[in-house]
Design a protein around this motif. Structure first.
Motif, PDB file in Angstrom:
ATOM      1  N   THR A 291     -53.730 -44.292  33.186  1.00 25.42           N
ATOM      2  CA  THR A 291     -52.317 -44.211  32.806  1.00 25.42           C
ATOM      3  C   THR A 291     -52.150 -43.825  31.346  1.00 25.42           C
ATOM      4  O   THR A 291     -51.158 -43.215  30.969  1.00 25.42           O
ATOM      5  CB  THR A 291     -51.627 -45.561  33.080  1.00 25.42           C
ATOM      6  OG1 THR A 291     -51.926 -45.985  34.408  1.00 25.42           O
ATOM      7  CG2 THR A 291     -50.126 -45.444  32.935  1.00 25.42           C
TER       8      THR A 291
ATOM      9  N   TYR B 216     -41.819 -46.764  34.230  1.00 30.57           N
ATOM     10  CA  TYR B 216     -42.905 -47.727  34.101  1.00 30.57           C
ATOM     11  C   TYR B 216     -42.350 -49.109  33.761  1.00 30.57           C
ATOM     12  O   TYR B 216     -41.508 -49.233  32.866  1.00 30.57           O
ATOM     13  CB  TYR B 216     -43.849 -47.256  32.991  1.00 30.57           C
ATOM     14  CG  TYR B 216     -45.088 -48.090  32.829  1.00 30.57           C
ATOM     15  CD1 TYR B 216     -46.221 -47.824  33.565  1.00 30.57           C
ATOM     16  CD2 TYR B 216     -45.123 -49.152  31.926  1.00 30.57           C
ATOM     17  CE1 TYR B 216     -47.372 -48.588  33.409  1.00 30.57           C
ATOM     18  CE2 TYR B 216     -46.259 -49.915  31.775  1.00 30.57           C
ATOM     19  CZ  TYR B 216     -47.376 -49.635  32.513  1.00 30.57           C
ATOM     20  OH  TYR B 216     -48.516 -50.392  32.360  1.00 30.57           O
TER      21      TYR B 216
ATOM     22  N   SER C 151     -43.127 -44.111  40.349  1.00 31.55           N
ATOM     23  CA  SER C 151     -43.726 -43.459  41.516  1.00 31.55           C
ATOM     24  C   SER C 151     -43.549 -41.962  41.344  1.00 31.55           C
ATOM     25  O   SER C 151     -42.508 -41.510  40.847  1.00 31.55           O
ATOM     26  CB  SER C 151     -43.074 -43.929  42.823  1.00 31.55           C
ATOM     27  OG  SER C 151     -41.702 -43.588  42.837  1.00 31.55           O
TER      28      SER C 151
ATOM     29  N   SER D  17     -55.563 -47.761  47.598  1.00 35.78           N
ATOM     30  CA  SER D  17     -55.164 -48.707  46.562  1.00 35.78           C
ATOM     31  C   SER D  17     -56.257 -48.814  45.517  1.00 35.78           C
ATOM     32  O   SER D  17     -57.400 -49.152  45.816  1.00 35.78           O
ATOM     33  CB  SER D  17     -54.884 -50.087  47.182  1.00 35.78           C
ATOM     34  OG  SER D  17     -54.489 -51.005  46.188  1.00 35.78           O
TER      35      SER D  17
ATOM     36  N   ASP E  92     -53.675 -50.422  39.242  1.00 37.96           N
ATOM     37  CA  ASP E  92     -52.224 -50.593  39.225  1.00 37.96           C
ATOM     38  C   ASP E  92     -51.503 -49.559  40.069  1.00 37.96           C
ATOM     39  O   ASP E  92     -50.276 -49.603  40.177  1.00 37.96           O
ATOM     40  CB  ASP E  92     -51.702 -50.525  37.777  1.00 37.96           C
ATOM     41  CG  ASP E  92     -52.193 -51.691  36.941  1.00 37.96           C
ATOM     42  OD1 ASP E  92     -52.491 -52.747  37.535  1.00 37.96           O
ATOM     43  OD2 ASP E  92     -52.296 -51.543  35.710  1.00 37.96           O
ATOM     44  N   TRP E  93     -52.237 -48.619  40.653  1.00 38.04           N
ATOM     45  CA  TRP E  93     -51.622 -47.563  41.446  1.00 38.04           C
ATOM     46  C   TRP E  93     -52.126 -47.627  42.883  1.00 38.04           C
ATOM     47  O   TRP E  93     -53.228 -48.104  43.151  1.00 38.04           O
ATOM     48  CB  TRP E  93     -51.958 -46.186  40.863  1.00 38.04           C
ATOM     49  CG  TRP E  93     -51.344 -45.923  39.532  1.00 38.04           C
ATOM     50  CD1 TRP E  93     -51.836 -46.302  38.314  1.00 38.04           C
ATOM     51  CD2 TRP E  93     -50.122 -45.238  39.273  1.00 38.04           C
ATOM     52  NE1 TRP E  93     -51.002 -45.889  37.310  1.00 38.04           N
ATOM     53  CE2 TRP E  93     -49.928 -45.228  37.872  1.00 38.04           C
ATOM     54  CE3 TRP E  93     -49.174 -44.617  40.084  1.00 38.04           C
ATOM     55  CZ2 TRP E  93     -48.841 -44.624  37.272  1.00 38.04           C
ATOM     56  CZ3 TRP E  93     -48.075 -44.015  39.484  1.00 38.04           C
ATOM     57  CH2 TRP E  93     -47.922 -44.027  38.104  1.00 38.04           C
ATOM     58  N   GLN E  94     -51.304 -47.127  43.781  1.00 42.48           N
ATOM     59  CA  GLN E  94     -51.712 -46.986  45.168  1.00 42.48           C
ATOM     60  C   GLN E  94     -51.268 -45.617  45.689  1.00 42.48           C
ATOM     61  O   GLN E  94     -50.201 -45.112  45.320  1.00 42.48           O
ATOM     62  CB  GLN E  94     -51.116 -48.098  46.035  1.00 42.48           C
ATOM     63  CG  GLN E  94     -49.603 -48.158  46.054  1.00 42.48           C
ATOM     64  CD  GLN E  94     -49.102 -49.294  46.912  1.00 42.48           C
ATOM     65  OE1 GLN E  94     -49.876 -49.943  47.608  1.00 42.48           O
ATOM     66  NE2 GLN E  94     -47.796 -49.550  46.871  1.00 42.48           N
ATOM     67  N   THR E  95     -52.112 -45.024  46.535  1.00 43.09           N
ATOM     68  CA  THR E  95     -51.827 -43.718  47.109  1.00 43.09           C
ATOM     69  C   THR E  95     -51.054 -43.911  48.405  1.00 43.09           C
ATOM     70  O   THR E  95     -51.572 -44.482  49.368  1.00 43.09           O
ATOM     71  CB  THR E  95     -53.130 -42.952  47.370  1.00 43.09           C
ATOM     72  OG1 THR E  95     -53.869 -42.849  46.156  1.00 43.09           O
ATOM     73  CG2 THR E  95     -52.838 -41.567  47.887  1.00 43.09           C
TER      74      THR E  95
ATOM     75  N   LEU F 227     -48.091 -41.005  44.660  1.00 42.73           N
ATOM     76  CA  LEU F 227     -48.590 -42.223  44.034  1.00 42.73           C
ATOM     77  C   LEU F 227     -47.444 -43.169  43.736  1.00 42.73           C
ATOM     78  O   LEU F 227     -46.324 -42.740  43.448  1.00 42.73           O
ATOM     79  CB  LEU F 227     -49.340 -41.895  42.735  1.00 42.73           C
ATOM     80  CG  LEU F 227     -50.487 -40.888  42.846  1.00 42.73           C
ATOM     81  CD1 LEU F 227     -50.944 -40.476  41.466  1.00 42.73           C
ATOM     82  CD2 LEU F 227     -51.626 -41.470  43.650  1.00 42.73           C
ATOM     83  N   GLU F 228     -47.744 -44.435  43.772  1.00 41.54           N
ATOM     84  CA  GLU F 228     -46.754 -45.469  43.436  1.00 41.54           C
ATOM     85  C   GLU F 228     -47.446 -46.584  42.666  1.00 41.54           C
ATOM     86  O   GLU F 228     -48.558 -47.002  43.013  1.00 41.54           O
ATOM     87  CB  GLU F 228     -46.099 -46.030  44.698  1.00 41.54           C
ATOM     88  CG  GLU F 228     -44.998 -47.038  44.400  1.00 41.54           C
ATOM     89  CD  GLU F 228     -44.360 -47.572  45.663  1.00 41.54           C
ATOM     90  OE1 GLU F 228     -43.127 -47.700  45.716  1.00 41.54           O
ATOM     91  OE2 GLU F 228     -45.113 -47.866  46.623  1.00 41.54           O
ATOM     92  N   MET F 229     -46.786 -47.039  41.601  1.00 41.89           N
ATOM     93  CA  MET F 229     -47.359 -48.106  40.787  1.00 41.89           C
ATOM     94  C   MET F 229     -47.043 -49.463  41.397  1.00 41.89           C
ATOM     95  O   MET F 229     -45.916 -49.712  41.845  1.00 41.89           O
ATOM     96  CB  MET F 229     -46.818 -48.023  39.358  1.00 41.89           C
ATOM     97  CG  MET F 229     -47.212 -49.192  38.475  1.00 41.89           C
ATOM     98  SD  MET F 229     -46.956 -48.862  36.737  1.00 41.89           S
ATOM     99  CE  MET F 229     -48.362 -47.806  36.406  1.00 41.89           C
TER     100      MET F 229
END
Length: 413
Positions: free
Chosen positions: A67, A155, A159, A189, A192-195, A213-215
């Motif tokens: 990040t 943030y 996303s 996953s 701090d991020w997940q696909t 992506l999503e935080m």
């Protein structure tokens, strides 16, 4: 002379049998060695000088997301299928439909990532599969690091989508072209991020994977947002402390120093700048301004409660002279003057009354200053509380709802 004729006939027969064995292989290894001996390490070329590569399956996996520097590290495993007529054979002569050949002995296509900062292409195996009609099946692993301008405005509630552009070598109508099939995402996953998903798209003959992506806001909210909310809440509650005594001022100074230290420690963990700069930086700036403003107002009101002044200033005063009614009173301080008892008692009583009146007037003035300071303090408290509540509600709404647009495909411009 006669003995040499049978010997020559024997060697000629052995040579003939060996030749027949080479042209009629009875094992896959024999056939593989024959195909390997062709040494076809150049691209198959036709009249249009373009080789079509079919990619029936791509498995995508997000390895990590930096990040701070806005870099996406990902891993792709692709299955490649193409035809090479030079590697085909007649199954009526060779009774096998597929053989295994070393990767180094035949030509294999090269896949590149256009927006990759660093890309490595590896073979999943040192061998590949060749069918009798010349179809070649191979698998490769692509590890790439791309510069992804992720939208960090929201943030830690961000996303966004990040493209991974895939291409093969092509120049002036020659080279290879890719045809894609299915897409599959593995283990989405990381940190701090997940696909959420990944899709194969095409624009202007450019192929790319669009990775959504999503935080995960739990960790950033606990380490960044929650401490700032709690410090502001503690500052609001500190208005319950009295203005006198200095307890409130000391507590507020401690809060300001704590928040400054908090920002200094978390500076390395804050996200990097992008086209949409993180609004959480503005949030921390506003929180610091509120804390400093509250501290300054408390200091000023402490001064007001003491002597009614809003600012400090120094005034030079001369020696105080006492005023008396006649000369005998002036000389009474130096020498003892014999007076009657009633007059002396009257004058002493007058001094006591004047002292008590002055003390009462000073107490009334001090009480009036305290009332003024408390009134201003109450008004400022409700203003501070209302503004802080509206600010945090508005900031949370902007962080969650506002969308900042970024052109992720500008590297093709």
């Amino acid at each position: 002379m006669l003995s040499s004729v049978p010997r020559a006939f024997f060697f000629l027969s052995a040579l003939t049998v060996g030749t027949l064995c080479d042209t009629n292989c009875t094992s896959r290894r024999c056939l593989a060695e024959m195909l390997k001996s062709y040494n076809l390490t150049s691209q198959p070329q036709y009249e249009n000088c373009t080789q079509s590569i079919y990619v029936p399956l791509i498995e995508y996996q997000t390895l990590s997301i930096d990040t701070k520097s806005l870099h996406l590290n990902s891993r792709l495993q692709a299955k490649l299928v193409w035809k090479d007529p030079g590697l085909s054979w007649n199954t009526s002569l060779y009774q096998f439909y597929e053989v295994v050949l070393p990767v180094q002995s035949v030509w294999t296509p090269s896949i590149q990532v256009t927006n990759g900062l660093e890309t490595t292409l590896e073979d999943t195996s040192s061998d590949l599969l060749v069918y009798s009609n010349g179809t070649v099946v191979h698998s490769v692993i692509i590890n790439t690091e791309v510069n992804c301008e992720v939208n960090l405005f929201n943030y830690p509630f961000g996303s966004d989508a990040c493209p991974v552009a895939i291409q093969s070598w092509s120049l002036d109508g020659c080279g290879t072209e890719l045809e894609f099939g299915d897409m599959r995402v593995l283990d989405g996953s990381h940190g701090d991020w997940q696909t959420l998903s990944a899709h194969l798209l095409q624009i202007d003959n450019h192929n790319y994977l669009l990775v959504h992506l999503e935080m995960k806001p739990n960790n950033p909210f606990i380490t960044l947002m929650l401490p700032s909310i709690l410090i502001i809440l503690a500052d609001v509650v500190s208005f319950a402390l009295p203005l006198g005594g200095g307890e409130r001022n000391g507590f507020k100074v401690t809060l300001v120093l704590s928040f400054t230290m908090f920002l200094s420690i978390l500076n390395d963990q804050l996200p990097g700048d992008s086209e949409c700069s993180p609004i959480i930086r503005v949030h921390f700036c506003v929180c610091l301004v509120l804390l400093v403003l509250s501290m300054l107002v408390s200091l000023v009101l402490t001064r007001v409660a003491k002597d009614g002044r809003f600012i400090f200033y120094f005034c030079c005063k001369g020696p105080v002279q006492r005023k008396t009614g006649n000369r005998e009173d002036d000389e009474g301080d130096i020498s003892v003057v014999q007076l009657k008892g009633s007059e002396e008692d009257s004058r002493m009583l007058r001094k006591v009354v004047n002292f008590l009146e002055a003390l009462s007037a000073k107490e009334q003035e001090s009480e009036r200053y305290e009332n003024i300071a408390n009134t201003i303090d109450t008004v400022f408290f409700w203003f501070y509380f209302g503004f802080g509540t509206l600010y945090f509600c508005g900031m949370m709404y902007v962080m969650v709802r506002y969308t900042c647009q970024i052109n992720h495909l500008d590297f093709w411009d």
